[in-house]
Design a protein around this motif. Structure first.
Motif, PDB file in Angstrom:
ATOM      1  N   TYR A 173      19.613  41.938 -41.529  1.00  0.00           N
ATOM      2  CA  TYR A 173      18.820  41.184 -42.497  1.00  0.00           C
ATOM      3  C   TYR A 173      17.669  42.034 -43.003  1.00  0.00           C
ATOM      4  CZ  TYR A 173      21.072  36.763 -41.344  1.00  0.00           C
ATOM      5  OH  TYR A 173      21.986  35.751 -41.181  1.00  0.00           O
ATOM      6  N   LEU A 174      17.454  41.990 -44.291  1.00  0.00           N
ATOM      7  CA  LEU A 174      16.283  42.577 -44.944  1.00  0.00           C
ATOM      8  C   LEU A 174      15.459  41.387 -45.442  1.00  0.00           C
ATOM      9  CD1 LEU A 174      14.613  44.878 -46.187  1.00  0.00           C
ATOM     10  CD2 LEU A 174      16.264  44.965 -48.055  1.00  0.00           C
ATOM     11  N   ILE A 175      14.220  41.281 -44.955  1.00  0.00           N
ATOM     12  CA  ILE A 175      13.403  40.081 -45.182  1.00  0.00           C
ATOM     13  C   ILE A 175      12.052  40.487 -45.758  1.00  0.00           C
ATOM     14  CG2 ILE A 175      12.287  38.098 -44.055  1.00  0.00           C
ATOM     15  CD1 ILE A 175      14.416  38.371 -41.814  1.00  0.00           C
ATOM     16  N   ASN A 206      14.830  31.741 -49.466  1.00  0.00           N
ATOM     17  CA  ASN A 206      15.165  30.794 -48.398  1.00  0.00           C
ATOM     18  C   ASN A 206      14.211  29.605 -48.495  1.00  0.00           C
ATOM     19  OD1 ASN A 206      17.250  32.377 -46.796  1.00  0.00           O
ATOM     20  ND2 ASN A 206      15.583  33.845 -46.981  1.00  0.00           N
ATOM     21  N   LEU A 216      10.189  33.008 -47.421  1.00  0.00           N
ATOM     22  CA  LEU A 216      10.862  34.244 -47.062  1.00  0.00           C
ATOM     23  C   LEU A 216      12.036  34.426 -48.009  1.00  0.00           C
ATOM     24  CD1 LEU A 216      11.032  34.247 -43.137  1.00  0.00           C
ATOM     25  CD2 LEU A 216       9.413  35.444 -44.630  1.00  0.00           C
ATOM     26  N   ILE A 271      19.457  33.579 -45.332  1.00  0.00           N
ATOM     27  CA  ILE A 271      19.368  32.993 -43.985  1.00  0.00           C
ATOM     28  C   ILE A 271      19.855  31.559 -44.133  1.00  0.00           C
ATOM     29  CG2 ILE A 271      17.853  32.408 -42.059  1.00  0.00           C
ATOM     30  CD1 ILE A 271      15.943  34.637 -43.153  1.00  0.00           C
ATOM     31  N   PHE A 286      13.646  34.593 -36.757  1.00  0.00           N
ATOM     32  CA  PHE A 286      13.067  35.660 -37.567  1.00  0.00           C
ATOM     33  C   PHE A 286      11.581  35.409 -37.810  1.00  0.00           C
ATOM     34  CE2 PHE A 286      17.498  35.989 -39.670  1.00  0.00           C
ATOM     35  CZ  PHE A 286      17.987  36.686 -38.580  1.00  0.00           C
ATOM     36  N   ILE A 322      16.837  43.833 -37.972  1.00  0.00           N
ATOM     37  CA  ILE A 322      16.002  43.277 -39.047  1.00  0.00           C
ATOM     38  C   ILE A 322      15.077  44.346 -39.601  1.00  0.00           C
ATOM     39  CG2 ILE A 322      14.182  41.609 -39.587  1.00  0.00           C
ATOM     40  CD1 ILE A 322      15.318  39.924 -37.254  1.00  0.00           C
ATOM     41  N   SER A 356      15.456  36.999 -48.472  1.00  0.00           N
ATOM     42  CA  SER A 356      16.236  37.885 -47.624  1.00  0.00           C
ATOM     43  C   SER A 356      17.551  38.251 -48.284  1.00  0.00           C
ATOM     44  CB  SER A 356      16.513  37.221 -46.272  1.00  0.00           C
ATOM     45  OG  SER A 356      17.332  36.081 -46.440  1.00  0.00           O
ATOM     46  N   THR A 357      18.116  39.313 -47.750  1.00  0.00           N
ATOM     47  CA  THR A 357      19.482  39.677 -48.066  1.00  0.00           C
ATOM     48  C   THR A 357      20.142  40.061 -46.755  1.00  0.00           C
ATOM     49  OG1 THR A 357      20.952  41.046 -49.408  1.00  0.00           O
ATOM     50  CG2 THR A 357      18.882  42.059 -48.740  1.00  0.00           C
ATOM     51  N   PHE A 374      18.238  39.550 -53.378  1.00  0.00           N
ATOM     52  CA  PHE A 374      17.589  38.701 -52.372  1.00  0.00           C
ATOM     53  C   PHE A 374      17.804  37.228 -52.709  1.00  0.00           C
ATOM     54  CE2 PHE A 374      15.481  42.668 -51.737  1.00  0.00           C
ATOM     55  CZ  PHE A 374      15.020  42.666 -50.434  1.00  0.00           C
ATOM     56  N   PHE A 380      11.824  44.188 -42.055  1.00  0.00           N
ATOM     57  CA  PHE A 380      10.879  43.260 -42.666  1.00  0.00           C
ATOM     58  C   PHE A 380       9.897  44.041 -43.528  1.00  0.00           C
ATOM     59  CE2 PHE A 380       6.606  41.283 -42.408  1.00  0.00           C
ATOM     60  CZ  PHE A 380       6.854  40.175 -43.192  1.00  0.00           C
TER      61      PHE A 380
END
Length: 178
Positions: free
Chosen positions: A100-102, A128, A148, A154, A163, A68, A150-151, A125, A70
């Motif tokens: 995951y990029l969050i 979520n 959040l 989620i 996460f 991850i 993400s890519t 992105f 973040f």
């Protein structure tokens, strides 16, 4: 776009502090002196964003764990916005190794927060829709309702909770003063 890691006091920190404090409300950021004490933290990365070898155009603060990445804070020089520096920085992040990029965003309830969400959506992105509250930066303060992004997206609540808990313990609660 070049990411210059800052792991100790650096001349760019004065400008970054101005952008940091101007870009984020006080309850959505650390005291800058506290942030500077985290520079040696191996999982936290404060990077100056450089357009040319010495042209500071923004900064990004991100945390990286096994699968991850973040993004805690990300801002571009207000005089340079609209010149695709933010897009270039995110493109570089997307090329890093992670599952995951969050990142956190304000809930899209007004025009500014909706524009921010659309910017991140254009970068790949997904917003979520699980309920998320940004933990407070100081013990005893109130969590802030956010979302959040993400890519990739989620898709299940179990991963989302895992996460969210990781972010809560490793980015926020770990640094509470007792």
């Amino acid at each position: 776009m070049h990411f210059l890691p800052i792991t100790e006091p650096h001349p760019y920190l004065n400008t970054i502090q101005t952008w940091y404090e101007d870009s984020f409300p006080v309850d959505e950021r650390r005291d800058f002196a506290d942030l500077v004490t985290l520079l040696p933290c191996p999982d936290m990365h404060l990077c100056a964003l450089l357009d040319t070898p010495h042209q500071l155009v923004g900064f990004i603060i991100y945390w990286q764990w096994s699968d991850i990445l973040f993004v805690e804070h990300f801002a571009i020089d207000p005089t340079k916005r609209g010149q695709q520096f933010g897009q270039q920085a995110l493109e570089q992040l997307v090329r890093m190794a992670y599952t995951y990029l969050i990142l956190e965003v304000e809930r899209p309830e007004d025009e500014l927060s909706q524009r921010r969400v659309r910017f991140y959506e254009r970068q790949g992105f997904t917003l979520n829709l699980f309920d998320y509250f940004q933990p407070p930066y100081q013990l005893g303060n109130t969590p802030i309702p956010m979302r959040l992004m993400s890519t990739p997206a989620i898709t299940n609540h179990e991963d989302f909770e895992r996460f969210s808990q990781l972010i809560k313990t490793q980015v926020y609660e770990r640094f509470y003063r007792r």
